[in-house]
Design a protein around this motif. Structure first.
Motif, PDB file in Angstrom:
ATOM      1  N   VAL A  18      35.154  20.484  56.672  1.00 29.82           N
ATOM      2  CA  VAL A  18      35.501  19.334  57.516  1.00 29.82           C
ATOM      3  C   VAL A  18      34.241  18.562  57.879  1.00 29.82           C
ATOM      4  N   SER A  19      33.181  19.262  58.211  1.00 33.30           N
ATOM      5  CA  SER A  19      31.910  18.631  58.545  1.00 33.30           C
ATOM      6  C   SER A  19      31.375  17.816  57.363  1.00 33.30           C
ATOM      7  N   ARG A  20      31.489  18.358  56.171  1.00 39.16           N
ATOM      8  CA  ARG A  20      31.027  17.640  54.974  1.00 39.16           C
ATOM      9  C   ARG A  20      31.855  16.393  54.705  1.00 39.16           C
ATOM     10  N   TRP A  21      33.170  16.476  54.934  1.00 36.35           N
ATOM     11  CA  TRP A  21      34.020  15.297  54.772  1.00 36.35           C
ATOM     12  C   TRP A  21      33.585  14.201  55.728  1.00 36.35           C
ATOM     13  N   GLU A  22      33.415  14.583  56.988  1.00 36.06           N
ATOM     14  CA  GLU A  22      33.119  13.595  58.021  1.00 36.06           C
ATOM     15  C   GLU A  22      31.723  12.992  57.877  1.00 36.06           C
ATOM     16  N   SER A  23      30.791  13.741  57.336  1.00 33.94           N
ATOM     17  CA  SER A  23      29.441  13.209  57.129  1.00 33.94           C
ATOM     18  C   SER A  23      29.349  12.373  55.858  1.00 33.94           C
ATOM     19  N   GLY A  24      30.380  12.439  55.024  1.00 32.24           N
ATOM     20  CA  GLY A  24      30.370  11.691  53.771  1.00 32.24           C
ATOM     21  C   GLY A  24      29.704  12.438  52.632  1.00 32.24           C
ATOM     22  N   ALA A  25      29.314  13.689  52.874  1.00 31.11           N
ATOM     23  CA  ALA A  25      28.656  14.479  51.831  1.00 31.11           C
ATOM     24  C   ALA A  25      29.633  14.903  50.746  1.00 31.11           C
ATOM     25  N   ARG A  26      30.925  14.936  51.088  1.00 24.47           N
ATOM     26  CA  ARG A  26      31.940  15.368  50.128  1.00 24.47           C
ATOM     27  C   ARG A  26      33.245  14.636  50.442  1.00 24.47           C
ATOM     28  N   PRO A  27      33.946  14.131  49.422  1.00 28.53           N
ATOM     29  CA  PRO A  27      35.223  13.461  49.705  1.00 28.53           C
ATOM     30  C   PRO A  27      36.305  14.477  50.059  1.00 28.53           C
ATOM     31  N   MET A  28      37.251  14.038  50.847  1.00 26.90           N
ATOM     32  CA  MET A  28      38.365  14.885  51.242  1.00 26.90           C
ATOM     33  C   MET A  28      39.310  15.046  50.053  1.00 26.90           C
ATOM     34  N   GLY A  29      39.810  16.239  49.844  1.00 30.84           N
ATOM     35  CA  GLY A  29      40.769  16.475  48.775  1.00 30.84           C
ATOM     36  C   GLY A  29      42.097  15.786  49.067  1.00 30.84           C
ATOM     37  N   PRO A  30      42.860  15.437  48.027  1.00 26.45           N
ATOM     38  CA  PRO A  30      44.100  14.688  48.237  1.00 26.45           C
ATOM     39  C   PRO A  30      45.134  15.422  49.106  1.00 26.45           C
ATOM     40  N   SER A  31      45.259  16.724  48.957  1.00 24.25           N
ATOM     41  CA  SER A  31      46.246  17.463  49.765  1.00 24.25           C
ATOM     42  C   SER A  31      45.850  17.464  51.239  1.00 24.25           C
ATOM     43  N   SER A  32      44.585  17.727  51.514  1.00 30.85           N
ATOM     44  CA  SER A  32      44.111  17.733  52.900  1.00 30.85           C
ATOM     45  C   SER A  32      44.227  16.342  53.506  1.00 30.85           C
ATOM     46  N   GLU A  33      43.916  15.336  52.709  1.00 29.45           N
ATOM     47  CA  GLU A  33      43.997  13.965  53.204  1.00 29.45           C
ATOM     48  C   GLU A  33      45.437  13.587  53.555  1.00 29.45           C
ATOM     49  N   ARG A  34      46.381  13.949  52.687  1.00 25.99           N
ATOM     50  CA  ARG A  34      47.791  13.667  52.963  1.00 25.99           C
ATOM     51  C   ARG A  34      48.250  14.365  54.243  1.00 25.99           C
ATOM     52  N   LEU A  35      47.851  15.620  54.395  1.00 26.66           N
ATOM     53  CA  LEU A  35      48.232  16.370  55.597  1.00 26.66           C
ATOM     54  C   LEU A  35      47.669  15.729  56.864  1.00 26.66           C
ATOM     55  N   LEU A  36      46.400  15.355  56.836  1.00 28.13           N
ATOM     56  CA  LEU A  36      45.794  14.736  58.006  1.00 28.13           C
ATOM     57  C   LEU A  36      46.486  13.421  58.347  1.00 28.13           C
ATOM     58  N   ARG A  37      46.798  12.626  57.332  1.00 28.71           N
ATOM     59  CA  ARG A  37      47.512  11.359  57.561  1.00 28.71           C
ATOM     60  C   ARG A  37      48.889  11.627  58.180  1.00 28.71           C
ATOM     61  N   MET A  38      49.600  12.618  57.645  1.00 25.14           N
ATOM     62  CA  MET A  38      50.931  12.935  58.171  1.00 25.14           C
ATOM     63  C   MET A  38      50.859  13.438  59.608  1.00 25.14           C
ATOM     64  N   PHE A  39      49.860  14.276  59.903  1.00 27.84           N
ATOM     65  CA  PHE A  39      49.680  14.737  61.276  1.00 27.84           C
ATOM     66  C   PHE A  39      49.456  13.549  62.210  1.00 27.84           C
ATOM     67  N   ALA A  40      48.607  12.613  61.790  1.00 17.46           N
ATOM     68  CA  ALA A  40      48.288  11.455  62.631  1.00 17.46           C
ATOM     69  C   ALA A  40      49.514  10.583  62.879  1.00 17.46           C
ATOM     70  N   LEU A  41      50.395  10.484  61.891  1.00 18.79           N
ATOM     71  CA  LEU A  41      51.592   9.662  62.045  1.00 18.79           C
ATOM     72  C   LEU A  41      52.708  10.382  62.797  1.00 18.79           C
ATOM     73  N   ALA A  42      52.779  11.699  62.649  1.00 18.79           N
ATOM     74  CA  ALA A  42      53.920  12.436  63.182  1.00 18.79           C
ATOM     75  C   ALA A  42      53.683  13.056  64.552  1.00 18.79           C
ATOM     76  N   LEU A  43      52.451  13.417  64.867  1.00 21.04           N
ATOM     77  CA  LEU A  43      52.177  14.131  66.111  1.00 21.04           C
ATOM     78  C   LEU A  43      51.725  13.181  67.207  1.00 21.04           C
ATOM     79  N   GLU A  44      52.026  13.552  68.414  1.00 14.33           N
ATOM     80  CA  GLU A  44      51.507  12.827  69.565  1.00 14.33           C
ATOM     81  C   GLU A  44      50.059  13.261  69.771  1.00 14.33           C
ATOM     82  N   PRO A  45      49.193  12.333  70.146  1.00 11.07           N
ATOM     83  CA  PRO A  45      47.823  12.759  70.418  1.00 11.07           C
ATOM     84  C   PRO A  45      47.790  13.704  71.613  1.00 11.07           C
TER      85      PRO A  45
END
Length: 166
Positions: free
Chosen positions: A111-138
């Motif tokens: 996660v740290s590498r994704w956020e620093s830009g050292a490594r791109p997020m994988g498609p499955s993890s990216e889809r999950l994070l997007r779905m969490f952001a759309l479906a869950l209340e903060p």
């Protein structure tokens, strides 16, 4: 005239907490760097500045709704997430890097590498994070984190309805 209308006052004059001098109020566009996202500019934002010491305060109305709109826009974009966007979604959800790693099934270092830009997020993890952001209340009450992940796992019944977008 009713007493309610008789007590009407003009706009409140705010004072500097350091100098006790009246703040000068201007309305202008504001680059919202505090969001952690590049190129977010809010229009017609009230900026209060102390003429004595130079301290500034920014009045951003309906900030929770603003963050919800930003999170939805990021989650629905058609290109990959940048590290800053992934971090924004994580913080919008109220998750630490470790919480995010656990929910996405990766290591905290990833996660740290994704956020620093050292490594791109994988498609499955990216889809999950997007779905969490759309479906869950903060998360607004962080005490709930103490209870998460400690109970014995048990299956859940889910009912999903797909629309044209998903």
């Amino acid at each position: 005239m009713s007493p309610r209308h008789a007590k009407r006052k003009g706009p409140k004059v705010r004072q500097c907490l350091e100098c006790a001098v009246d703040l000068k109020v201007t309305v202008r566009n504001y680059k919202y760097v505090e969001s952690g996202l590049p190129n977010i500019v809010l229009q017609d934002i009230e900026i209060r500045r102390c003429p004595e010491c130079g301290d500034e305060e920014v009045a951003i109305p309906k900030i929770a709704q603003l963050h919800r709109v930003l999170a939805a826009a990021i989650a629905k974009k058609t290109t990959g997430l940048t590290g800053e966007e992934g971090r924004f979604l994580r913080k919008f959800l109220g998750w630490s890097g470790r919480d995010t790693a656990r929910r996405l099934g990766v290591r905290a270092e990833t996660v740290s590498r994704w956020e620093s830009g050292a490594r791109p997020m994988g498609p499955s993890s990216e889809r999950l994070l997007r779905m969490f952001a759309l479906a869950l209340e903060p998360v607004l009450d962080y005490s709930t984190f103490d209870k998460m992940g400690h109970a014995a796992p048990r299956p859940s019944k889910l009912r999903l309805r797909l629309d044209k977008e998903w």
